[in-house]
Design a protein around this motif. Structure first.
Motif, PDB file in Angstrom:
ATOM      1  N   PRO A   1      74.972  10.698  45.956  1.00 39.62           N
ATOM      2  CA  PRO A   1      74.773   9.302  45.534  1.00 39.62           C
ATOM      3  C   PRO A   1      73.388   8.797  45.935  1.00 39.62           C
ATOM      4  N   VAL A   2      72.824   7.962  45.087  1.00 39.33           N
ATOM      5  CA  VAL A   2      71.508   7.381  45.363  1.00 39.33           C
ATOM      6  C   VAL A   2      71.623   6.398  46.525  1.00 39.33           C
ATOM      7  N   GLU A   3      70.640   6.456  47.420  1.00 40.21           N
ATOM      8  CA  GLU A   3      70.666   5.576  48.590  1.00 40.21           C
ATOM      9  C   GLU A   3      70.486   4.114  48.194  1.00 40.21           C
ATOM     10  N   GLY A   4      70.977   3.241  49.044  1.00 40.67           N
ATOM     11  CA  GLY A   4      70.904   1.809  48.774  1.00 40.67           C
ATOM     12  C   GLY A   4      69.483   1.314  48.594  1.00 40.67           C
TER      13      GLY A   4
ATOM     14  N   GLY B   1      66.604   6.346  31.823  1.00 45.02           N
ATOM     15  CA  GLY B   1      67.337   7.190  32.771  1.00 45.02           C
ATOM     16  C   GLY B   1      67.386   6.549  34.154  1.00 45.02           C
ATOM     17  N   CYS B   2      66.262   5.927  34.563  1.00 46.82           N
ATOM     18  CA  CYS B   2      66.217   5.215  35.850  1.00 46.82           C
ATOM     19  C   CYS B   2      67.252   4.100  35.871  1.00 46.82           C
ATOM     20  N   ALA B   3      67.288   3.326  34.752  1.00 41.37           N
ATOM     21  CA  ALA B   3      68.241   2.224  34.689  1.00 41.37           C
ATOM     22  C   ALA B   3      69.659   2.752  34.850  1.00 41.37           C
ATOM     23  N   GLN B   4      69.909   3.930  34.261  1.00 42.64           N
ATOM     24  CA  GLN B   4      71.240   4.510  34.352  1.00 42.64           C
ATOM     25  C   GLN B   4      71.581   4.912  35.785  1.00 42.64           C
ATOM     26  N   ILE B   5      70.637   5.565  36.453  1.00 37.45           N
ATOM     27  CA  ILE B   5      70.989   6.163  37.741  1.00 37.45           C
ATOM     28  C   ILE B   5      70.698   5.230  38.905  1.00 37.45           C
ATOM     29  N   LEU B   6      69.644   4.401  38.789  1.00 35.06           N
ATOM     30  CA  LEU B   6      69.338   3.504  39.906  1.00 35.06           C
ATOM     31  C   LEU B   6      70.062   2.169  39.764  1.00 35.06           C
ATOM     32  N   GLY B   7      70.510   1.863  38.556  1.00 30.28           N
ATOM     33  CA  GLY B   7      71.150   0.575  38.349  1.00 30.28           C
ATOM     34  C   GLY B   7      72.638   0.674  38.083  1.00 30.28           C
ATOM     35  N   THR B   8      73.010   1.400  37.014  1.00 30.54           N
ATOM     36  CA  THR B   8      74.386   1.330  36.539  1.00 30.54           C
ATOM     37  C   THR B   8      75.320   2.286  37.277  1.00 30.54           C
ATOM     38  N   ASN B   9      74.905   3.575  37.344  1.00 31.72           N
ATOM     39  CA  ASN B   9      75.800   4.578  37.933  1.00 31.72           C
ATOM     40  C   ASN B   9      75.385   4.899  39.364  1.00 31.72           C
TER      41      ASN B   9
ATOM     42  N   VAL C   1      64.659  11.589  43.931  1.00 25.98           N
ATOM     43  CA  VAL C   1      63.893  10.760  44.861  1.00 25.98           C
ATOM     44  C   VAL C   1      64.841   9.775  45.550  1.00 25.98           C
ATOM     45  N   GLY C   2      65.790   9.276  44.781  1.00 26.81           N
ATOM     46  CA  GLY C   2      66.709   8.277  45.308  1.00 26.81           C
ATOM     47  C   GLY C   2      67.603   8.794  46.417  1.00 26.81           C
ATOM     48  N   PHE C   3      68.038  10.056  46.333  1.00 26.96           N
ATOM     49  CA  PHE C   3      68.941  10.497  47.406  1.00 26.96           C
ATOM     50  C   PHE C   3      68.305  11.472  48.392  1.00 26.96           C
ATOM     51  N   ALA C   4      67.201  12.123  48.016  1.00 21.06           N
ATOM     52  CA  ALA C   4      66.652  13.142  48.909  1.00 21.06           C
ATOM     53  C   ALA C   4      65.526  12.600  49.784  1.00 21.06           C
ATOM     54  N   TRP C   5      64.807  11.610  49.304  1.00 22.40           N
ATOM     55  CA  TRP C   5      63.701  11.091  50.101  1.00 22.40           C
ATOM     56  C   TRP C   5      64.165   9.911  50.939  1.00 22.40           C
ATOM     57  N   ASP C   6      63.438   9.702  52.010  1.00 28.51           N
ATOM     58  CA  ASP C   6      63.785   8.593  52.899  1.00 28.51           C
ATOM     59  C   ASP C   6      62.588   7.658  52.972  1.00 28.51           C
ATOM     60  N   LEU C   7      62.660   6.527  52.292  1.00 27.28           N
ATOM     61  CA  LEU C   7      61.512   5.628  52.201  1.00 27.28           C
ATOM     62  C   LEU C   7      61.964   4.205  52.521  1.00 27.28           C
ATOM     63  N   PRO C   8      60.991   3.345  52.884  1.00 28.53           N
ATOM     64  CA  PRO C   8      61.347   1.941  53.164  1.00 28.53           C
ATOM     65  C   PRO C   8      61.843   1.189  51.925  1.00 28.53           C
ATOM     66  N   VAL C   9      62.322  -0.005  52.174  1.00 26.58           N
ATOM     67  CA  VAL C   9      63.119  -0.731  51.177  1.00 26.58           C
ATOM     68  C   VAL C   9      62.484  -0.818  49.785  1.00 26.58           C
TER      69      VAL C   9
ATOM     70  N   LEU D   1      60.549   1.741  43.955  1.00 28.09           N
ATOM     71  CA  LEU D   1      59.357   1.866  43.108  1.00 28.09           C
ATOM     72  C   LEU D   1      58.995   3.338  42.904  1.00 28.09           C
ATOM     73  N   VAL D   2      59.052   4.102  43.981  1.00 24.35           N
ATOM     74  CA  VAL D   2      58.733   5.527  43.873  1.00 24.35           C
ATOM     75  C   VAL D   2      59.746   6.221  42.962  1.00 24.35           C
ATOM     76  N   ALA D   3      61.012   5.851  43.117  1.00 27.39           N
ATOM     77  CA  ALA D   3      62.052   6.454  42.268  1.00 27.39           C
ATOM     78  C   ALA D   3      61.806   6.121  40.800  1.00 27.39           C
ATOM     79  N   LEU D   4      61.437   4.862  40.539  1.00 31.81           N
ATOM     80  CA  LEU D   4      61.140   4.473  39.156  1.00 31.81           C
ATOM     81  C   LEU D   4      59.964   5.278  38.610  1.00 31.81           C
ATOM     82  N   ALA D   5      58.920   5.409  39.457  1.00 31.56           N
ATOM     83  CA  ALA D   5      57.746   6.150  39.019  1.00 31.56           C
ATOM     84  C   ALA D   5      58.111   7.601  38.736  1.00 31.56           C
ATOM     85  N   ALA D   6      58.941   8.179  39.601  1.00 34.45           N
ATOM     86  CA  ALA D   6      59.338   9.572  39.414  1.00 34.45           C
ATOM     87  C   ALA D   6      60.128   9.729  38.120  1.00 34.45           C
ATOM     88  N   GLY D   7      61.047   8.795  37.872  1.00 39.67           N
ATOM     89  CA  GLY D   7      61.853   8.868  36.655  1.00 39.67           C
ATOM     90  C   GLY D   7      60.998   8.755  35.405  1.00 39.67           C
ATOM     91  N   THR D   8      60.033   7.820  35.448  1.00 37.88           N
ATOM     92  CA  THR D   8      59.133   7.662  34.304  1.00 37.88           C
ATOM     93  C   THR D   8      58.339   8.945  34.085  1.00 37.88           C
TER      94      THR D   8
END
Lengths: 454, 445
Positions: free
Chosen positions: A270-273, A350-358, A193-201, A206-213
């Motif tokens: 890479p996950v989008e900003g 996993g979200c914390a790992q990919i959306l936060g740390t790495n 979700v983080g790198f393939a979808w294009d969503l507002p800030v 939030l969507v990425a977190l929901a998807a990871g959960t």
């Protein structure tokens, strides 16, 4: 046959009370005779970490503190003992000590002083890498001073989330070894979700977190469903699901659309900003909003276990599933529910790992957190508050071990040894009591998971 | 109402009416299972004919090498027209499935029918894979099978270790850790002594020490065995990793260079076509494994030790009552199990590659554990399961060499053993059972 005929919980003849097997009770078994049913009127007092004995008089608290069965004292002694064994390993691994030991009988003090120096340096580096480095005060920059703490918190975040997952499952009588797989799938979902979808800030993260959960919950839910539907033991299914997730990730990391161009390395896009968790203390310090999520999750787990109907049901099933079944609870539904939630928590890790740390997913996205989470949950004695503290401790060990390696050359694997020893000592209070010669009332060790037949 | 419950009294009950009811109940439950397995087999056959048969490139033949070029007795290669072979085998599976769904095989026969159907499917799969190449690929069948045994060896030894422990009711999740320690000690001691035999013994001692650790904490300190096993695995990983980084890595030549056991060909047996290279041209650890399989299988069912072990595992209280020392039996079995697992670990270093690397066991101990459960806690069952896992592994390697008509990602093949385990554990529950007291500590009252 099997589903109906589950064995009793461990350590007891079939007619025995439920108490000692219940992780919620203090080690000295305040109310061993209370079954799942009687806890309805008097929930066990385990709202916070092992240290809190709220509602008891100061005098009795002091008495309990000095007692050999006190969980805080036992935890502390276990830490000391594990640290001592770690020190022996450091000394063995230190070249100077080994060189001095070659003429041990000529000058034994040389060996001892070399060993002490090596151990002191290594543990000092561990501290400087995880809490604070005194030499950084000279530079005066906040980044340098807060850097070690930030690293500790970064490492603690997924450990807390994973630890909560394992702890929650423990309380419902399940052993979730599937943290690795759930973290991987959670990271894959969130990362995609983080790198393939294009969503507002704000929406994107939030969507990425929901998807990871969701991904983690799905992976955990499979094990819960298999247990409920067929009785397949969750230890086996979660281990197998770990390997399946691992190989699935290996496949994805070689698939265009997931793999980052130019497709030479096994790394994802890479996950989008927009989808990244914001840094809490400015850009240079890595500690990110995942920490807040972890703390909220701990609060949520506490509420779930101690205040909600579902949590009561889970604990009742964990304490004695036969009693829970007799009382009209859906044991099977509880298995699915708890594995969904536990999986979701690991998904968040996993979200914390990919959306936060790495910045991107690699084959090593789990970084051993799935297994370390088990030790975190055990050290935290299956309670949310304790798990947070244990996560912070092991996060500090992880952060410090990097500094220890770079400064003294002590391999980071030391931390794993120390972690394992801490848990073993905590699980065997009689051993610790014997080593330190503290008084013991002869309590029973923790029992959190059941054998193959139940 | 379960069939067993009703069926039990029927033996001694002369009442004719009851007997009829019993028969009906038994019949109904078995019909469902029979039809389901039959339909599944038909589906497998249809998949075989339509999927593999149509997917195979027409007119290409598959070659299976059965002999080896330098063998004393030559065996001609088996050359099959791939498509025809696939269709014939697929139809065979369908027919077996139809018979099972309509009439049903007996329990005993069904086991063999299942094996035949499985082998037929795998064979047609190989035929299909061979047609991907221009003119048809040549598949070294003996090589594939001996590779399977090679890869299954540590799994079998690990599984035997698990059986030794669990039959006396101590759950052993620490097989992985015991193997890893054995692998490490084998490489270290073998290098230091410049002697592989020393390495082998050191590996068994190291595995036994890890077993003793499990035993002491599980039996003396009554720690939960599943948790303990997981923690011992972490400990073994950390300990071997630490010493590897601190000592072995900087001194590869002197501390991590043991070499490895070379294969020993048994004089006459090794020359038997197909079976010779398959079974009698291996290194000493494989021969030790053969020996252990036989010894443990016989001992468990035929000796006093085996009877006592099983009694302790099923009903420790009863065993204690008749004077068997429950705890001593458990200590002995767990430590022995550790030694066997250590031997399995030694195979990974001094039996195969000749050096230790971090986490060299890479989950093999867990697969061994799955083999224990898959095989219903019996040595023969575990042997079969471990060989199956070994075969899946070897097949994955083979398929990465030959180009199948549709490329199968190697990751999916690597998943196969794990998926199989999940299906087996989910499907076999209720039919295979762990020793009744497995995982329960015993305290004398």
């Amino acid at each position: 046959m099997l589903r109906g005929g589950y064995g009793m919980t461990q350590e007891k003849p079939p007619t025995g009370p439920i108490g000692p097997s219940d992780a919620t009770e203090p080690a000295d078994g305040a109310s061993p005779a209370q079954g799942a049913m009687s806890t309805q009127t008097e929930p066990p007092d385990d709202s916070a970490g092992p240290g809190s004995e709220s509602g008891k008089g100061a005098g009795s608290r002091m008495g309990r503190m000095l007692h050999g069965d006190n969980p805080v004292l036992l935890t502390f002694l276990a830490l000391v003992l594990a640290g001592l064994v770690g020190a022996v390993l450091i000394a063995i691994g230190d070249p100077a000590t080994r060189a001095a030991s070659k003429y041990f009988f000529a000058a034994p003090l040389d060996t001892v002083s070399a060993a002490l120096k090596a151990v002191g340096n290594a543990y000092l580096a561990l501290f400087e890498g995880s809490v604070v480095d005194p030499s950084s005060f000279a530079s005066g920059s906040a980044t340098a001073i807060l850097g070690p703490i930030s690293e500790t918190l970064v490492n603690a975040t997924p450990l807390i989330l994973g630890g909560l997952s394992v702890a929650l499952a423990f309380r419902a009588g399940l052993f979730n070894i599937g943290g690795q797989g759930q973290i991987i799938i959670g990271a894959v979902f969130a990362g995609y979700v983080g790198f393939a979808w294009d969503l507002p800030v704000v929406v994107h993260v939030l969507v990425a977190l929901a998807a990871g959960t969701l991904g983690g919950a799905l992976w955990g839910g499979i094990a819960g469903w298999l247990k409920a539907r067929t009785g397949a033991h969750e230890v086996i299914t979660t281990i197998m699901l770990n390997y399946i997730a691992f190989n699935l990730l290996a496949f994805l990391l070689g698939t265009p659309g997931f793999q980052a161009p130019p497709f030479g390395q096994a790394i994802s896009n890479p996950v989008e900003g927009n989808a990244r968790l914001p840094h809490l203390l400015g850009g240079d310090l890595r500690v990110h909003a995942g920490l807040l999520i972890a703390l909220l999750a701990a609060l949520g787990c506490w509420w779930l276990l101690d205040r909600s109907t579902l949590g009561f049901r889970l604990r009742a099933v964990g304490a004695n599933q036969n009693a829970a079944r007799t009382a009209g609870m859906h044991v099977e539904r509880s298995y699915v529910a708890v594995m969904l939630i536990a999986g979701g928590l690991c998904g968040l890790a996993g979200c914390a790992q990919i959306l936060g740390t790495n910045p991107a997913i690699t084959q090593d996205i789990d970084a051993g957190i799935g297994f370390d989470a088990i030790t975190v949950a055990l050290l935290g004695r299956g309670k949310p508050g304790g798990t947070v503290l244990a996560g912070l401790l092991f996060g500090a060990l992880r952060a410090g071990s990097v500094t220890m390696l770079s400064v003294t050359g002590t391999p980071v694997d030391l931390v794993q040894v120390v972690q394992a020893l801490i848990v073993m000592f905590i699980a065997a209070p009689a051993l610790v009591q014997a080593v330190f010669r503290v008084r013991a009332r002869g309590g029973v060790g923790q029992v959190l998971a059941k054998g193959w037949n139940g | 109402m379960s069939a067993v419950e009703l069926a039990t009294p029927s033996g001694g009950d002369p009442d004719q009416d009851d007997l009829v009811v019993v028969k009906k109940v038994v019949r109904r439950t078995s019909t469902k299972r029979r039809v389901i397995t039959g339909v599944l087999m038909v589906a497998l056959g249809v998949l075989c004919v339509l999927g593999l048969g149509l997917g195979a490139h027409p007119g290409v033949s598959a070659t299976f090498q059965l002999g080896q070029p330098d063998a004393a007795i030559g065996v001609p290669n088996l050359v099959l027209p791939a498509r025809t072979a696939i269709v014939v085998l697929g139809v065979l599976i369908i027919l077996l499935g139809l018979w099972q769904a309509v009439r049903g095989f007996g329990r005993r026969a069904m086991r063999w029918v299942g094996v035949v159907a499985g082998v037929a499917f795998i064979f047609s799969f190989l035929c299909w894979a061979a047609t991907g190449q221009e003119g048809g690929a040549s598949i070294d069948l003996v090589g594939l099978l001996s590779q399977s045994i090679f890869l299954a060896t540590p799994l079998i030894l690990g599984a035997l270790a698990g059986i030794l422990c669990e039959r006396s009711a101590v759950i052993n999740i620490a097989i992985e850790g015991q193997m890893l320690t054995g692998a490490f000690a084998g490489a270290l001691a073998g290098s230091m002594a410049h002697n592989l035999g020393v390495g082998l013994i050191a590996a068994m001692i190291a595995g036994g020490l890890m077993g003793a650790l499990l035993a002491v904490f599980a039996i003396r300190y009554v720690v939960n065995q599943i948790i303990l096993g997981v923690v011992i695995n972490v400990l073994a990983l950390g300990l071997t990793g630490f010493i590897y980084d601190a000592l072995m890595q900087p001194n590869q030549d002197s501390l991590n260079n043991p070499g490895f056991f070379s294969p020993i060909k048994i004089p006459v047996l090794g020359d038997i076509p197909i079976l010779g290279p398959l079974l009698f041209d291996a290194n000493i650890i494989v021969y030790l494994m053969y020996l252990l399989i036989i010894v443990i299988d016989v001992a468990l069912l035929r000796t006093r030790w085996g009877l006592r072990t099983r009694a302790v595992g099923e009903h420790p209280k009863a065993a204690d009552t008749v004077g068997i020392n429950v705890l001593r039996t458990r200590y002995r079995n767990v430590i022995l199990g550790g030694c066997v697992a250590g031997l399995g670990g030694a195979f990974l270093t001094i039996g195969a590659v000749g050096s230790f690397t971090k986490d060299i066991s890479s989950g093999k101990g867990f697969i061994a554990l799955a083999a224990v459960i898959f095989g219903g806690w019996s040595p023969r069952g575990a042997l079969g399961a471990a060989l199956l896992f070994g075969f899946a592994d070897a097949l994955g390697t083979l398929l990465s060499f030959i180009s199948a008509p549709v490329a199968i990602p190697s990751s999916f093949l690597a998943m196969l053993p794990y998926l199989a385990t999940i299906f087996a554990v989910a499907g076999l529950v209720g039919r295979v059972k762990a020793p009744a007291a497995d995982g329960e500590p015993y305290t004398k009252e």
